[in-house]
Motif scaffolding. Structure first.
Motif, short mmCIF file in Angstrom:
data_model
loop_
_atom_site.label_atom_id
_atom_site.label_comp_id
_atom_site.label_asym_id
_atom_site.label_seq_id
_atom_site.Cartn_x
_atom_site.Cartn_y
_atom_site.Cartn_z
N LEU A 127 0.82 -1.21 0.00
CA LEU A 127 0.00 0.00 0.00
C LEU A 127 0.85 1.27 0.00
O LEU A 127 0.44 2.29 -0.56
CB LEU A 127 -0.95 -0.01 1.20
CG LEU A 127 -2.09 -1.03 1.13
CD1 LEU A 127 -2.88 -1.03 2.43
CD2 LEU A 127 -3.02 -0.72 -0.05
N LYS A 128 2.04 1.21 0.61
CA LYS A 128 2.91 2.38 0.62
C LYS A 128 3.37 2.73 -0.79
O LYS A 128 3.37 3.90 -1.20
CB LYS A 128 4.12 2.14 1.53
CG LYS A 128 5.02 3.35 1.67
CD LYS A 128 6.17 3.09 2.64
CE LYS A 128 7.07 4.32 2.77
NZ LYS A 128 8.20 4.08 3.71
N VAL A 129 3.75 1.70 -1.55
CA VAL A 129 4.16 1.91 -2.94
C VAL A 129 2.98 2.43 -3.76
O VAL A 129 3.13 3.32 -4.59
CB VAL A 129 4.70 0.61 -3.55
CG1 VAL A 129 4.99 0.78 -5.04
CG2 VAL A 129 5.96 0.16 -2.83
N LEU A 130 1.80 1.87 -3.51
CA LEU A 130 0.61 2.31 -4.23
C LEU A 130 0.33 3.78 -3.96
O LEU A 130 -0.01 4.54 -4.87
CB LEU A 130 -0.58 1.45 -3.82
CG LEU A 130 -1.90 1.78 -4.54
CD1 LEU A 130 -1.77 1.54 -6.04
CD2 LEU A 130 -3.05 0.96 -3.97
N GLU A 131 0.46 4.20 -2.70
CA GLU A 131 0.24 5.60 -2.35
C GLU A 131 1.21 6.51 -3.11
O GLU A 131 0.81 7.56 -3.64
CB GLU A 131 0.38 5.82 -0.85
CG GLU A 131 0.14 7.26 -0.43
CD GLU A 131 0.20 7.46 1.08
OE1 GLU A 131 -0.03 8.60 1.52
OE2 GLU A 131 0.47 6.48 1.80
N GLU A 132 2.46 6.09 -3.20
CA GLU A 132 3.45 6.88 -3.93
C GLU A 132 3.08 7.00 -5.41
O GLU A 132 3.22 8.08 -6.01
CB GLU A 132 4.83 6.24 -3.79
CG GLU A 132 5.40 6.31 -2.38
CD GLU A 132 6.67 5.50 -2.23
OE1 GLU A 132 7.06 4.81 -3.21
OE2 GLU A 132 7.29 5.55 -1.14
N ARG A 133 2.59 5.91 -5.97
CA ARG A 133 2.20 5.93 -7.39
C ARG A 133 0.99 6.83 -7.62
O ARG A 133 0.94 7.59 -8.59
CB ARG A 133 1.90 4.51 -7.87
CG ARG A 133 3.13 3.62 -7.94
CD ARG A 133 2.76 2.19 -8.34
NE ARG A 133 3.92 1.32 -8.39
CZ ARG A 133 3.87 0.01 -8.62
NH1 ARG A 133 2.68 -0.58 -8.81
NH2 ARG A 133 4.97 -0.72 -8.66
N LEU A 134 0.01 6.74 -6.72
CA LEU A 134 -1.19 7.57 -6.86
C LEU A 134 -0.85 9.06 -6.76
O LEU A 134 -1.34 9.87 -7.55
CB LEU A 134 -2.22 7.19 -5.79
CG LEU A 134 -2.98 5.88 -6.00
CD1 LEU A 134 -3.80 5.54 -4.77
CD2 LEU A 134 -3.89 5.97 -7.22
N ARG A 135 -0.03 9.39 -5.80
CA ARG A 135 0.34 10.80 -5.64
C ARG A 135 1.22 11.27 -6.79
O ARG A 135 1.16 12.44 -7.20
CB ARG A 135 1.06 11.00 -4.30
CG ARG A 135 0.17 10.73 -3.09
CD ARG A 135 0.81 11.15 -1.78
NE ARG A 135 0.00 10.77 -0.63
CZ ARG A 135 -1.09 11.43 -0.24
NH1 ARG A 135 -1.49 12.50 -0.91
NH2 ARG A 135 -1.78 11.02 0.82
N GLY A 136 2.00 10.35 -7.34
CA GLY A 136 2.88 10.71 -8.46
C GLY A 136 2.13 11.00 -9.74
O GLY A 136 2.65 11.69 -10.63
N ARG A 137 0.89 10.50 -9.86
CA ARG A 137 0.10 10.75 -11.06
C ARG A 137 -0.39 12.19 -11.14
O ARG A 137 -0.60 12.72 -12.23
CB ARG A 137 -1.12 9.81 -11.11
CG ARG A 137 -0.75 8.36 -11.23
CD ARG A 137 -1.91 7.48 -11.67
NE ARG A 137 -3.15 7.68 -10.95
CZ ARG A 137 -4.19 6.86 -11.03
NH1 ARG A 137 -4.11 5.78 -11.81
NH2 ARG A 137 -5.29 7.07 -10.35
#
Length: 204
Positions: A127-137
């Motif tokens: 989930l931490k990696v997913l959060e980074e990806r979502l914010r990076g979009r």
């Protein structure tokens, strides 16, 4: 003619599912993307009829009333649905179909007696990696990001109900894994890597 194979693909938002599918479909012939209906607004670069059929809420609700969907769900305050005509006719013509839907829709298809599907869940490493990806979009506000993370946590718990799990830690590895699953399912259906039927000569 044998019916085609229906591949149901689900993943939390931000996992990289769209990128993986584009790479897989560019390398494996004979795969056809089923275009879903949705009431959400198009993102930059998305086209009506290619990425989704973008319709008004009233139109979608009328289609629900007329039972035109195999499955439909309300996700992130928008409707998404798969039309019966978009899938069943093409499967009957021997086409292999990729169906990109959420876990709610996958559950409905899993429980139906009218369709058989190979169900594949694509997960982020965490989930931490997913959060980074979502914010990076940079495509959603803070409220939407938090909602997607909350939904992702629930969706990942549903992964055990799928036939296969692909973890998108390294993109190319995830692409190769998904391709291997599709090729294996085609082989089980007596088809070549390309999806073409294998013609076996009779033994006398």
């Amino acid at each position: 003619m044998k019916n085609g194979i229906l591949f149901v693909i689900s993943a939390p938002s931000g996992t990289g599912k769209t990128t993986i599918l584009k790479k897989v479909m560019a390398q494996l012939p004979g795969l056809n993307f089923s275009v879903s209906h949705t009431t959400r607004k198009p993102r930059t670069g998305e086209q009506h009829g290619r990425d989704y059929f973008f319709v008004e809420r009233e139109t979608f609700e009328q289609m629900i009333a007329e039972k035109q969907f195999i499955e439909w769900a309300r996700v992130h305050d928008n409707y998404y649905g798969t039309s019966i005509m978009a899938v069943s006719d093409r499967l009957g013509e021997g086409e292999d179909i990729i169906l990109d839907i959420d876990v709610q829709g996958a559950t409905i298809i899993r429980d139906t007696e009218t369709l058989s599907a190979v169900q594949i869940f694509i997960a982020p490493p965490g989930l931490k990696v997913l959060e980074e990806r979502l914010r990076g979009r940079n495509t959603e506000d803070e409220k939407t990001v938090l909602l997607r993370l909350k939904n992702a946590e629930m969706e990942m718990k549903a992964a055990k109900a799928y036939d296969y799990l692909v973890v998108n830690d390294q993109l190319e590895e995830a692409v190769e894994t998904l391709m291997a699953i599709i090729v294996a399912e085609r082989a089980r259906a007596r088809r070549r890597r390309t999806g073409e039927p294998v013609k076996m000569e009779s033994v006398r």
